[in-house]
Design a protein around this motif. Structure first.
Motif, PDB file in Angstrom:
ATOM      1  N   LEU A  28       0.919  -1.095   0.076  1.00  0.00           N
ATOM      2  CA  LEU A  28       0.023  -0.085   0.001  1.00  0.00           C
ATOM      3  C   LEU A  28       0.892   1.375  -0.119  1.00  0.00           C
ATOM      4  N   ARG A  29       2.104   1.156   0.581  1.00  0.00           N
ATOM      5  CA  ARG A  29       2.800   2.571   0.643  1.00  0.00           C
ATOM      6  C   ARG A  29       3.487   2.862  -0.459  1.00  0.00           C
ATOM      7  N   GLU A  30       3.289   1.808  -1.706  1.00  0.00           N
ATOM      8  CA  GLU A  30       3.677   2.427  -2.939  1.00  0.00           C
ATOM      9  C   GLU A  30       3.037   3.511  -3.285  1.00  0.00           C
ATOM     10  N   GLU A  31       1.626   3.568  -3.143  1.00  0.00           N
ATOM     11  CA  GLU A  31       0.648   4.492  -3.472  1.00  0.00           C
ATOM     12  C   GLU A  31       0.308   5.305  -2.269  1.00  0.00           C
ATOM     13  N   PHE A  32       0.405   4.939  -1.036  1.00  0.00           N
ATOM     14  CA  PHE A  32      -0.123   5.689   0.009  1.00  0.00           C
ATOM     15  C   PHE A  32       0.906   5.664   1.167  1.00  0.00           C
ATOM     16  N   PRO A  33       2.083   6.652   0.781  1.00  0.00           N
ATOM     17  CA  PRO A  33       3.099   6.558   1.790  1.00  0.00           C
ATOM     18  C   PRO A  33       3.011   6.729   3.413  1.00  0.00           C
ATOM     19  N   GLU A  34       1.573   7.464   3.652  1.00  0.00           N
ATOM     20  CA  GLU A  34       1.381   7.827   5.111  1.00  0.00           C
ATOM     21  C   GLU A  34       0.481   6.544   5.696  1.00  0.00           C
ATOM     22  N   VAL A  35       0.164   5.584   4.919  1.00  0.00           N
ATOM     23  CA  VAL A  35      -0.367   4.525   5.600  1.00  0.00           C
ATOM     24  C   VAL A  35       0.196   3.827   6.682  1.00  0.00           C
ATOM     25  N   THR A  36      -0.387   3.421   7.601  1.00  0.00           N
ATOM     26  CA  THR A  36       0.139   2.677   8.822  1.00  0.00           C
ATOM     27  C   THR A  36      -0.503   1.305   8.988  1.00  0.00           C
ATOM     28  N   ILE A  37       0.193   0.617   9.932  1.00  0.00           N
ATOM     29  CA  ILE A  37      -0.748  -0.840  10.349  1.00  0.00           C
ATOM     30  C   ILE A  37      -1.993  -0.340  11.454  1.00  0.00           C
ATOM     31  N   SER A  38      -1.798   0.872  12.139  1.00  0.00           N
ATOM     32  CA  SER A  38      -3.045   1.044  12.967  1.00  0.00           C
ATOM     33  C   SER A  38      -3.925   1.425  12.044  1.00  0.00           C
ATOM     34  N   LYS A  39      -3.811   2.133  10.999  1.00  0.00           N
ATOM     35  CA  LYS A  39      -4.890   2.673   9.887  1.00  0.00           C
ATOM     36  C   LYS A  39      -5.644   1.362   9.416  1.00  0.00           C
ATOM     37  N   ILE A  40      -4.832   0.309   9.048  1.00  0.00           N
ATOM     38  CA  ILE A  40      -5.229  -0.767   8.295  1.00  0.00           C
ATOM     39  C   ILE A  40      -6.199  -1.298   9.350  1.00  0.00           C
ATOM     40  N   ARG A  41      -5.801  -1.436  10.685  1.00  0.00           N
ATOM     41  CA  ARG A  41      -6.459  -1.995  11.560  1.00  0.00           C
ATOM     42  C   ARG A  41      -7.958  -1.263  11.911  1.00  0.00           C
ATOM     43  N   PHE A  42      -7.631  -0.189  11.940  1.00  0.00           N
ATOM     44  CA  PHE A  42      -9.067   0.768  12.449  1.00  0.00           C
ATOM     45  C   PHE A  42      -9.910   0.650  11.013  1.00  0.00           C
ATOM     46  N   LEU A  43      -9.616   0.392   9.958  1.00  0.00           N
ATOM     47  CA  LEU A  43     -10.327   0.100   8.671  1.00  0.00           C
ATOM     48  C   LEU A  43     -11.068  -1.294   9.023  1.00  0.00           C
ATOM     49  N   GLU A  44     -10.337  -2.082   9.315  1.00  0.00           N
ATOM     50  CA  GLU A  44     -10.947  -3.610   9.885  1.00  0.00           C
ATOM     51  C   GLU A  44     -11.930  -3.473  10.760  1.00  0.00           C
ATOM     52  N   ALA A  45     -11.701  -2.823  11.877  1.00  0.00           N
ATOM     53  CA  ALA A  45     -12.568  -2.567  13.166  1.00  0.00           C
ATOM     54  C   ALA A  45     -13.851  -2.013  12.577  1.00  0.00           C
ATOM     55  N   GLU A  46     -13.781  -1.007  11.509  1.00  0.00           N
ATOM     56  CA  GLU A  46     -14.759  -0.269  11.038  1.00  0.00           C
ATOM     57  C   GLU A  46     -15.631  -1.013   9.932  1.00  0.00           C
ATOM     58  N   GLY A  47     -15.375  -2.426   9.775  1.00  0.00           N
ATOM     59  CA  GLY A  47     -15.941  -3.182   8.691  1.00  0.00           C
ATOM     60  C   GLY A  47     -15.695  -2.765   7.487  1.00  0.00           C
ATOM     61  N   LEU A  48     -14.648  -2.173   7.035  1.00  0.00           N
ATOM     62  CA  LEU A  48     -14.425  -2.044   5.712  1.00  0.00           C
ATOM     63  C   LEU A  48     -13.840  -3.370   5.024  1.00  0.00           C
ATOM     64  N   ILE A  49     -12.842  -3.872   5.635  1.00  0.00           N
ATOM     65  CA  ILE A  49     -12.338  -5.180   5.243  1.00  0.00           C
ATOM     66  C   ILE A  49     -12.598  -6.185   6.233  1.00  0.00           C
ATOM     67  N   GLU A  50     -12.339  -7.530   5.946  1.00  0.00           N
ATOM     68  CA  GLU A  50     -12.632  -8.633   6.661  1.00  0.00           C
ATOM     69  C   GLU A  50     -11.579  -9.798   6.473  1.00  0.00           C
ATOM     70  N   PRO A  51     -10.182  -9.332   6.663  1.00  0.00           N
ATOM     71  CA  PRO A  51      -9.379 -10.462   6.332  1.00  0.00           C
ATOM     72  C   PRO A  51      -9.417 -11.728   7.296  1.00  0.00           C
ATOM     73  N   GLN A  52      -8.864 -12.873   6.658  1.00  0.00           N
ATOM     74  CA  GLN A  52      -8.926 -14.092   7.446  1.00  0.00           C
ATOM     75  C   GLN A  52      -8.098 -13.939   8.713  1.00  0.00           C
ATOM     76  N   ARG A  53      -8.122 -15.077   9.461  1.00  0.00           N
ATOM     77  CA  ARG A  53      -7.367 -15.220  10.815  1.00  0.00           C
ATOM     78  C   ARG A  53      -6.842 -16.510  10.805  1.00  0.00           C
ATOM     79  N   THR A  54      -5.576 -16.641  11.029  1.00  0.00           N
ATOM     80  CA  THR A  54      -4.990 -18.113  11.335  1.00  0.00           C
ATOM     81  C   THR A  54      -5.488 -18.604  12.625  1.00  0.00           C
ATOM     82  N   PRO A  55      -5.357 -19.914  12.896  1.00  0.00           N
ATOM     83  CA  PRO A  55      -5.651 -20.335  14.253  1.00  0.00           C
ATOM     84  C   PRO A  55      -5.205 -19.771  15.537  1.00  0.00           C
ATOM     85  N   SER A  56      -3.933 -18.999  15.206  1.00  0.00           N
ATOM     86  CA  SER A  56      -3.240 -18.479  15.895  1.00  0.00           C
ATOM     87  C   SER A  56      -3.431 -16.936  16.309  1.00  0.00           C
ATOM     88  N   GLY A  57      -4.497 -16.583  15.200  1.00  0.00           N
ATOM     89  CA  GLY A  57      -4.923 -15.276  15.504  1.00  0.00           C
ATOM     90  C   GLY A  57      -4.342 -14.028  14.530  1.00  0.00           C
TER      91      GLY A  57
END
Length: 247
Positions: A30-59
């Protein structure tokens, strides 16, 4: 432009690029196009229901190529149209139904309907909320929030507002308060968290100082993975300690 992983032509199996990715790999893409994006931002968008990544058994999160492209769509709509997350979610849902919704032109009026600061250049990012939104999310009054701040449980961001993680902290502090745990009882947890954060910072510091941007992105991903492991260890230790006391 974000490179969308694709399967090899004429082959029944996906290429290596199309395999599920860790959050650190997603961040690098993502940083190739969006240099300011952070892991916190990705997690926030997940928490807001914008994405739903899979989870491994270990989380651990595993992102499919479609998750990465959806993230890129969200980030483009924020960057180019300054849309609030509620509008972005509705737009993506309409696209999924086969509709052709029209996006508002850039510079559209900012909207706080979903409780997140949005706006043009210089506005807070979608991973930052205002004081009123934090009060509403935690369902507490100004006096209670001020008390939490005085004990260092809630900490405003240096640029103003509050990071997305503060919503989770506020809700947890409020929930613990219903069991009679007051802010003064939670100071030890805050101190412990600061010590653990300091330890993680020491471990990833050499990576963060590296000139290679991919190495620096890996440092952030490593720090977050260490934080998750630390949280899980803390939970296991508390459960173990309780079990020995209650049996």
């Amino acid at each position: 432009m974000l490179r969308t992983p694709t399967g090899g032509a004429g082959h029944g199996t996906a290429t290596a690029e199309a395999r599920p990715m860790s959050i650190g790999t997603v961040l690098i893409q993502l940083r190739e196009e969006f240099p300011e994006v952070t892991i916190s931002k990705i997690r926030f968008l997940e928490a807001e229901g914008l994405i739903e990544p899979q989870r491994t058994p270990s989380g651990y999160r595993k992102f499919a190529p479609r998750d990465v492209e959806r993230l890129a769509q969200v980030l483009r709509m924020q960057r180019d149209h300054y849309l609030p997350l509620k509008v972005i979610r509705e737009h993506l849902d309409a696209l999924a139904r086969g509709e052709q919704p029209v996006l508002p032109s850039p510079g559209a009026q900012r909207d706080l309907a979903d409780g997140v600061w949005e706006g043009g250049p210089g506005a807070a990012t979608a991973a930052r909320i205002g004081r009123a939104e934090l009060l509403a999310a935690a369902e507490v009054d100004e006096e209670r929030l001020a008390e939490w701040e005085s004990y260092g449980l809630i900490v405003p961001a240096p640029e103003g507002g509050y990071d997305a993680e503060m919503v989770t902290v506020a809700k947890l502090v409020a929930d613990l308060g219903r069991f009679g745990l007051e802010p003064r009882h939670l100071r030890a947890m805050r101190a412990s968290a600061d010590r653990e954060a300091g330890l993680v910072e020491q471990l990833v510091a050499p990576l963060r100082r590296h000139r290679n941007p991919q190495t620096r992105a890996h440092a952030e991903a490593t720090a977050n993975e260490l934080a998750e492991l630390s949280v899980r260890l803390h939970a296991a230790l508390v459960q173990s300690a309780l079990r020995s006391r209650l049996h």
